[in-house]
Write a protein that holds these residues in place. Structure first.
Motif, PDB file in Angstrom:
ATOM      1  N   ASP A  13       0.798  -1.224   0.000  1.00 40.42           N
ATOM      2  CA  ASP A  13       0.000   0.000   0.000  1.00 40.42           C
ATOM      3  C   ASP A  13       0.831   1.274   0.000  1.00 40.42           C
ATOM      4  O   ASP A  13       0.291   2.352  -0.214  1.00 40.42           O
ATOM      5  CB  ASP A  13      -0.932   0.015   1.220  1.00 40.42           C
ATOM      6  N   GLU A  14       2.116   1.184   0.274  1.00 39.83           N
ATOM      7  CA  GLU A  14       2.951   2.381   0.346  1.00 39.83           C
ATOM      8  C   GLU A  14       3.165   2.966  -1.047  1.00 39.83           C
ATOM      9  O   GLU A  14       3.350   2.234  -2.011  1.00 39.83           O
ATOM     10  CB  GLU A  14       4.306   2.063   0.983  1.00 39.83           C
ATOM     11  N   LEU A  58      11.242  -4.931   2.619  1.00 40.44           N
ATOM     12  CA  LEU A  58       9.942  -5.516   2.930  1.00 40.44           C
ATOM     13  C   LEU A  58       9.375  -4.951   4.228  1.00 40.44           C
ATOM     14  O   LEU A  58       8.177  -4.726   4.339  1.00 40.44           O
ATOM     15  CB  LEU A  58      10.056  -7.035   3.041  1.00 40.44           C
ATOM     16  N   GLU A  59      10.237  -4.733   5.231  1.00 41.45           N
ATOM     17  CA  GLU A  59       9.776  -4.280   6.539  1.00 41.45           C
ATOM     18  C   GLU A  59      10.511  -3.057   7.089  1.00 41.45           C
ATOM     19  O   GLU A  59       9.977  -2.346   7.914  1.00 41.45           O
ATOM     20  CB  GLU A  59       9.901  -5.417   7.560  1.00 41.45           C
ATOM     21  N   GLU A  63      15.948   9.006  -5.690  1.00 43.22           N
ATOM     22  CA  GLU A  63      14.898   8.674  -6.642  1.00 43.22           C
ATOM     23  C   GLU A  63      14.010   7.624  -5.981  1.00 43.22           C
ATOM     24  O   GLU A  63      14.473   6.539  -5.625  1.00 43.22           O
ATOM     25  CB  GLU A  63      15.512   8.121  -7.927  1.00 43.22           C
ATOM     26  N   LEU A  64      12.730   7.961  -5.791  1.00 40.61           N
ATOM     27  CA  LEU A  64      11.765   7.090  -5.135  1.00 40.61           C
ATOM     28  C   LEU A  64      10.817   6.513  -6.173  1.00 40.61           C
ATOM     29  O   LEU A  64      10.414   7.213  -7.108  1.00 40.61           O
ATOM     30  CB  LEU A  64      10.968   7.877  -4.092  1.00 40.61           C
ATOM     31  N   ASP A  65      10.424   5.248  -5.999  1.00 39.27           N
ATOM     32  CA  ASP A  65       9.569   4.571  -6.972  1.00 39.27           C
ATOM     33  C   ASP A  65       8.685   3.588  -6.215  1.00 39.27           C
ATOM     34  O   ASP A  65       9.182   2.778  -5.431  1.00 39.27           O
ATOM     35  CB  ASP A  65      10.480   3.846  -7.968  1.00 39.27           C
ATOM     36  N   ASP A  66       7.368   3.672  -6.418  1.00 39.81           N
ATOM     37  CA  ASP A  66       6.457   2.734  -5.756  1.00 39.81           C
ATOM     38  C   ASP A  66       5.903   1.691  -6.717  1.00 39.81           C
ATOM     39  O   ASP A  66       4.981   0.957  -6.400  1.00 39.81           O
ATOM     40  CB  ASP A  66       5.319   3.477  -5.045  1.00 39.81           C
ATOM     41  N   GLY A  67       6.483   1.623  -7.909  1.00 35.84           N
ATOM     42  CA  GLY A  67       6.009   0.688  -8.921  1.00 35.84           C
ATOM     43  C   GLY A  67       5.036   1.315  -9.902  1.00 35.84           C
ATOM     44  O   GLY A  67       4.813   0.778 -10.984  1.00 35.84           O
ATOM     45  N   PRO A 106       8.843   0.993   4.190  1.00 33.64           N
ATOM     46  CA  PRO A 106       9.054  -0.232   3.405  1.00 33.64           C
ATOM     47  C   PRO A 106       8.162  -0.233   2.166  1.00 33.64           C
ATOM     48  O   PRO A 106       7.094   0.389   2.151  1.00 33.64           O
ATOM     49  CB  PRO A 106       8.666  -1.357   4.368  1.00 33.64           C
ATOM     50  N   GLY A 107       8.616  -0.930   1.135  1.00 31.92           N
ATOM     51  CA  GLY A 107       7.829  -1.045  -0.083  1.00 31.92           C
ATOM     52  C   GLY A 107       8.092   0.035  -1.106  1.00 31.92           C
ATOM     53  O   GLY A 107       7.380   0.136  -2.093  1.00 31.92           O
ATOM     54  N   ILE A 108       9.124   0.839  -0.885  1.00 28.26           N
ATOM     55  CA  ILE A 108       9.503   1.892  -1.827  1.00 28.26           C
ATOM     56  C   ILE A 108      10.894   1.595  -2.371  1.00 28.26           C
ATOM     57  O   ILE A 108      11.834   1.367  -1.607  1.00 28.26           O
ATOM     58  CB  ILE A 108       9.501   3.281  -1.144  1.00 28.26           C
TER      59      ILE A 108
END
Length: 136
Positions: A3-4, A58-59, A74-78, A97-99
């Motif tokens: 969800d991030e 992951l965590e 550089e940030l990417d959430d998919g 987590p998840g970024i």
């Protein structure tokens, strides 16, 4: 983790105590940061043109501070991407987590301080971007 988004990453201004002999910036678990610090490390002597990071967790939460010099993250959430520049030692970037994050464009003499919520665990890292996209 799924969800991030890059919009959950935030610049946090840390307090700065100033006097004639210089400045102090304290960092306190759950006061300045939304997590408890379990690990501290720093990156330095990065050759010109080199990048760092290029992974997701992951965590583990991370908080990056340019304690000297400057660099970009550089940030990417998919789905979305966002670039953040860090260049002041009383501002840091919280990366949940998840970024997917990659540090780039280090200035000469830059030092990146990283405060992490977890001790080093290789199993917490996603180092392959295609795998990251599948998980997201």
């Amino acid at each position: 983790m799924r969800d991030e988004t890059v919009y959950n990453c935030s610049i946090i201004e840390l307090s700065q105590i100033s006097n004639r002999a210089g400045n102090i910036t304290p960092v306190t678990n759950f006061e300045n940061l939304p997590f408890s610090i379990s690990r501290v490390f720093y990156l330095y002597d990065i050759p010109g043109g080199e990048d760092r990071g290029a992974h997701a967790h992951l965590e583990c939460h991370q908080f990056l501070i340019a304690v000297g010099g400057s660099f970009d993250v550089e940030l990417d959430d998919g789905r979305n991407k966002k670039n953040v520049s860090l260049n002041r030692p009383n501002f840091g970037l919280h990366i949940p987590p998840g970024i997917w994050a990659a540090e780039k464009n280090f200035s000469s003499g830059a030092v990146c301080l990283v405060l992490a919520s977890h001790k080093y665990e290789e199993n917490d890292y996603i180092r392959d971007y295609n795998e990251f996209k599948k998980i997201k």
